[in-house]
Design a protein around this motif. Sequence first.
Motif, mmCIF file in Angstrom:
data_model
loop_
_atom_site.group_PDB
_atom_site.id
_atom_site.type_symbol
_atom_site.label_atom_id
_atom_site.label_comp_id
_atom_site.label_asym_id
_atom_site.label_seq_id
_atom_site.Cartn_x
_atom_site.Cartn_y
_atom_site.Cartn_z
ATOM 1 N N VAL A 330 0.937 -1.065 -0.516
ATOM 2 C CA VAL A 330 0.564 0.006 0.113
ATOM 3 C C VAL A 330 1.199 1.523 0.508
ATOM 4 C CG1 VAL A 330 -1.870 -1.340 0.789
ATOM 5 C CG2 VAL A 330 -0.319 0.256 2.614
ATOM 6 N N GLY A 331 1.570 0.555 0.405
ATOM 7 C CA GLY A 331 3.043 2.331 0.741
ATOM 8 C C GLY A 331 3.776 3.166 -0.802
ATOM 9 N N ARG A 332 3.275 1.719 -1.742
ATOM 10 C CA ARG A 332 3.199 3.095 -3.986
ATOM 11 C C ARG A 332 2.476 4.094 -3.738
ATOM 12 N NH1 ARG A 332 6.774 -0.086 -3.586
ATOM 13 N NH2 ARG A 332 7.491 2.139 -3.895
ATOM 14 N N ALA A 333 1.353 4.557 -2.564
ATOM 15 C CA ALA A 333 0.162 4.810 -2.924
ATOM 16 C C ALA A 333 0.378 6.361 -2.157
ATOM 17 C CB ALA A 333 -1.294 4.391 -2.670
ATOM 18 N N GLY A 334 0.180 7.174 -2.894
ATOM 19 C CA GLY A 334 0.032 8.312 -2.178
ATOM 20 C C GLY A 334 1.090 9.463 -1.622
ATOM 21 N N ARG A 335 2.395 9.116 -2.409
ATOM 22 C CA ARG A 335 4.218 9.324 -2.134
ATOM 23 C C ARG A 335 3.639 10.785 -1.993
ATOM 24 N NH1 ARG A 335 8.445 5.052 -4.556
ATOM 25 N NH2 ARG A 335 9.447 6.837 -3.480
ATOM 26 N N ALA A 336 3.582 11.658 -3.469
ATOM 27 C CA ALA A 336 3.802 12.866 -3.741
ATOM 28 C C ALA A 336 2.123 13.721 -3.990
ATOM 29 C CB ALA A 336 3.901 12.529 -4.880
ATOM 30 N N THR A 337 1.317 12.850 -3.228
ATOM 31 C CA THR A 337 -0.394 13.805 -2.949
ATOM 32 C C THR A 337 -0.549 13.755 -1.635
ATOM 33 O OG1 THR A 337 -1.270 11.364 -3.251
ATOM 34 C CG2 THR A 337 -1.169 12.180 -5.485
ATOM 35 N N ASP A 338 -1.645 14.695 -1.212
ATOM 36 C CA ASP A 338 -2.327 14.639 -0.079
ATOM 37 C C ASP A 338 -3.260 13.987 0.527
ATOM 38 O OD1 ASP A 338 -0.972 17.556 -0.162
ATOM 39 O OD2 ASP A 338 -2.570 18.370 -0.695
ATOM 40 N N SER A 339 -3.794 12.936 -0.871
ATOM 41 C CA SER A 339 -4.758 11.669 -0.341
ATOM 42 C C SER A 339 -4.514 10.262 -1.576
ATOM 43 C CB SER A 339 -6.058 12.202 -0.090
ATOM 44 O OG SER A 339 -6.252 12.779 -1.133
ATOM 45 N N ALA A 340 -4.810 9.345 -0.288
ATOM 46 C CA ALA A 340 -5.162 8.148 -1.370
ATOM 47 C C ALA A 340 -5.685 7.429 -0.912
ATOM 48 C CB ALA A 340 -3.185 7.512 -1.759
ATOM 49 N N ASP A 341 -6.247 6.870 -1.549
ATOM 50 C CA ASP A 341 -7.537 5.599 -0.895
ATOM 51 C C ASP A 341 -6.804 4.415 -0.700
ATOM 52 O OD1 ASP A 341 -8.821 6.962 -0.507
ATOM 53 O OD2 ASP A 341 -10.725 7.037 -1.784
ATOM 54 N N VAL A 342 -6.686 3.486 0.242
ATOM 55 C CA VAL A 342 -6.272 1.900 0.547
ATOM 56 C C VAL A 342 -7.193 0.972 1.115
ATOM 57 C CG1 VAL A 342 -4.711 0.525 1.716
ATOM 58 C CG2 VAL A 342 -3.508 2.571 0.732
ATOM 59 N N LEU A 343 -8.169 0.179 0.596
ATOM 60 C CA LEU A 343 -8.987 -0.720 0.364
ATOM 61 C C LEU A 343 -8.313 -1.814 0.540
ATOM 62 C CD1 LEU A 343 -11.863 -0.450 1.618
ATOM 63 C CD2 LEU A 343 -12.691 -0.583 -0.720
ATOM 64 N N LEU A 344 -9.129 -2.475 1.366
ATOM 65 C CA LEU A 344 -8.708 -4.622 1.626
ATOM 66 C C LEU A 344 -9.869 -5.120 1.723
ATOM 67 C CD1 LEU A 344 -7.299 -7.116 1.813
ATOM 68 C CD2 LEU A 344 -7.087 -6.521 4.582
ATOM 69 N N LEU A 345 -10.118 -5.899 0.436
ATOM 70 C CA LEU A 345 -11.830 -6.493 0.264
ATOM 71 C C LEU A 345 -11.074 -7.661 0.575
ATOM 72 C CD1 LEU A 345 -13.170 -5.194 -2.947
ATOM 73 C CD2 LEU A 345 -13.340 -4.385 -0.735
ATOM 74 N N PRO A 346 -10.745 -8.705 1.949
ATOM 75 C CA PRO A 346 -10.241 -9.789 2.384
ATOM 76 C C PRO A 346 -11.319 -11.037 1.224
ATOM 77 C CG PRO A 346 -11.439 -9.138 4.414
ATOM 78 C CD PRO A 346 -11.192 -8.017 2.843
ATOM 79 N N GLY A 347 -10.635 -12.544 1.015
ATOM 80 C CA GLY A 347 -11.752 -13.514 0.483
ATOM 81 C C GLY A 347 -11.501 -14.554 1.752
ATOM 82 N N LEU A 348 -12.622 -15.225 1.262
ATOM 83 C CA LEU A 348 -12.628 -16.822 1.855
ATOM 84 C C LEU A 348 -11.226 -17.450 2.108
ATOM 85 C CD1 LEU A 348 -16.232 -17.021 1.457
ATOM 86 C CD2 LEU A 348 -15.225 -15.747 3.676
ATOM 87 N N GLU A 349 -10.835 -17.434 0.587
ATOM 88 C CA GLU A 349 -9.399 -18.717 0.457
ATOM 89 C C GLU A 349 -8.260 -17.839 0.603
ATOM 90 O OE1 GLU A 349 -10.183 -14.994 -2.830
ATOM 91 O OE2 GLU A 349 -11.943 -15.728 -1.380
ATOM 92 N N ASP A 350 -8.148 -16.047 1.507
ATOM 93 C CA ASP A 350 -6.902 -16.660 1.690
ATOM 94 C C ASP A 350 -6.071 -17.144 2.494
ATOM 95 O OD1 ASP A 350 -7.830 -14.185 0.564
ATOM 96 O OD2 ASP A 350 -8.179 -12.572 2.609
ATOM 97 N N ARG A 351 -6.436 -18.123 3.746
ATOM 98 C CA ARG A 351 -5.578 -18.677 4.533
ATOM 99 C C ARG A 351 -5.011 -19.922 3.304
ATOM 100 N NH1 ARG A 351 -8.866 -18.087 10.265
ATOM 101 N NH2 ARG A 351 -10.413 -16.878 8.787
#
Length: 706
Positions: A330-351
């Motif tokens: 997520v650190g790729r976002a918002g490096r030279a902007t005032d704001s950036a959105d970071v959202l996690l949509l977890p899945g049942l299959e993740d584990r």
Amino acid sequence: MREEALEILRALTGNPGADFHPGQFEAIEALVAQHRRALVVQRTGWGKSAVYFIAALLQRRAGAGPALIVSPLLALMRDQVAAAERAGVRAAAINSANVTEWSDIERMLDDDALDVLLVSPERLVNPRFRAEQLPRLIGTAGLLVIDEAHCISDWGHDFRPDYRRIRTLIADLPADVPILATTATANERVVHDVAEQMAAGGHEVFTLRGPLGRESLRLGVLELGTSWRRLAWLSQHLNDLPGSGIVYCLTVSSAEETAALLRKAGHAVLAYTGRTDQAERLAAEEALKNNEVKALVATSALGMGFDKPDLGFVVHLGSPNSPVAYYQQVGRAGRATDSADVLLLPGLEDRDIWHYFATNAMPTQARADAVLEALRSSDRPLSAAALEARVDLRRGQLELLLKVLAVDGAVENGQGGWTSTGQPWAYDRDRYERIAEARVAEQRSMLEYQGDIDCRMAFLTRSLDDPASAPCGRCDRCAGQWYPSDVSLDMEQGAQATLDRVGVEVQVRAMWPQGLDRVGVTVAGKPVKGKLPAEEQVSEGRAVARLTDLGYGNSLRELFAPDRDGRPVDRDLPPALAAAVLRVLKEWDWDERPVAVAWVPSADRPGLVESLGAGIARAGRLEPLGPLALREGAMDAAANSAFRVRDLWSRFSVPPAMAERLATLSGPVLLVDDLIDSRWTMTVAGRLLRLAGADAVLPLALATVA
């Protein structure tokens, strides 16, 4: 020195008003004026690369040799070389992506015409580079930089065996050569480990650690349950996200599926995975940098090296396996902007996906012993392909293990391939068990991040042992839900329909693996090798879906899930999957309709496979030929192709009654199995049916592994 350094900074950034961030000049001063060893732990976007480029140029102006920068980031290397040239820094890179330029770069080194040389870590294991270039670089280096230094540490989320060569590199450097290690993703354990390695020879290490909280990022977690609801949400709301960004997926197939669905919905997106061609990767990176696409739908192949300062958002379809890895992406976002959105949509299959990758990552005693014994007993160097025929390892596992053994000095890669050095090697079981335990703890922590915590950003920075960790005031836990959670019925139905498609093509095996004669596979005393004769090949097959697919992948993973003790379970075929099988058959564009069904006998799930084969015969009014005969005894879980074929070669046979019936049939035969992994079972069993008289063999399975 500060004025001179500031002049370089402004040329580097192209900004005549630029000034140092807190800590930047202190790090430069420690390296150039005091020749110290410095470890810099600062958030993404702080300007770590500016520190080492400025320090490198100041060292050159003082008469020192070129800086050697070790970096795993091929994409970032390209950007950094270009940025360095803007500041008058003569820079070049040696990595796997620019082989044709190596000789030119070596001439530049001979002519002392380089200020900075960036090398990928695998170069440190390359015998020619170590013999011809590295000693000179070590002897004349004005600065050593270890970028993404967490990769040195066993405890880092992205540990890489090639990086362990740096320990030796540090020890070989003259005492007055400054060393800089940089990272944005290191907890206290990693910091201590890296600093300890940098201190080799009794040196003091200056650690500069800044706050890791990112004021521009607005974090959130949205639980949507099913795969199709997540895809529907993304399709409905992607254009609401600011600017252009990255949609991360956990597997190649899910990234490709998601990109296809989003394009079908009218979104400008491109897939970016480990299967993406290098030229296509470069084009995709440029398209995102130039805002020509809304997003890249990517796996971790788009990692630390991608640099787009105004990246507007990062969305994860599925959760990475640790807070540290998540923070890095997520650190790729918002490096030279005032704001950036970071959202996690977890899945049942993740584990399930975490577990799959974890079990393939670490070396084992048995694998290492097999490789070392194969090399010791050979009278010549062995390529990785030749080694595959002698040890039961897949290519990826084998190459990872060879790197570990090479770094430990037990093997080396030279002219003609790999050889044993004869040095003793011991498997550090305790170390690998401790690492495995740490990985499990990280997974638990990532699940905790998704729950009712005080602040998302504070949780991530605490995971990195940031002493300045504090509530951010912007995430969904601090300020309330900032993202829409609605999913329209039309979008949900559309996504479900897309994921409901069936029919993954199963490509045939046309070549035998190398080394079958070495493992005892022969026909009439002659070695089995080369291309399979046309009259012995099976045709292109089908499976309902991949286990990693977003659609039927969930149902298939449940069907094939082991019990609590890890043993296979012979479950009944669910009606929904039975219907999917019939759809695959209905939609199969075969040249000629099959006339009969045979099936592969299963030691693990005999009831499932027999009911599948018999059910297909009834539904399609095909002749049920029954199962092939199965030789008694358990089968080893061979990972390598040559060993897999060896174990399968005499495992099956065609019963006399089946052979008699095949001789009278005219038309293809369906060969049914539950799960296709290596495709060798279908190749060997199908060959037997062809030799017994089948006109053609069409493989059909419930699932493929990949």
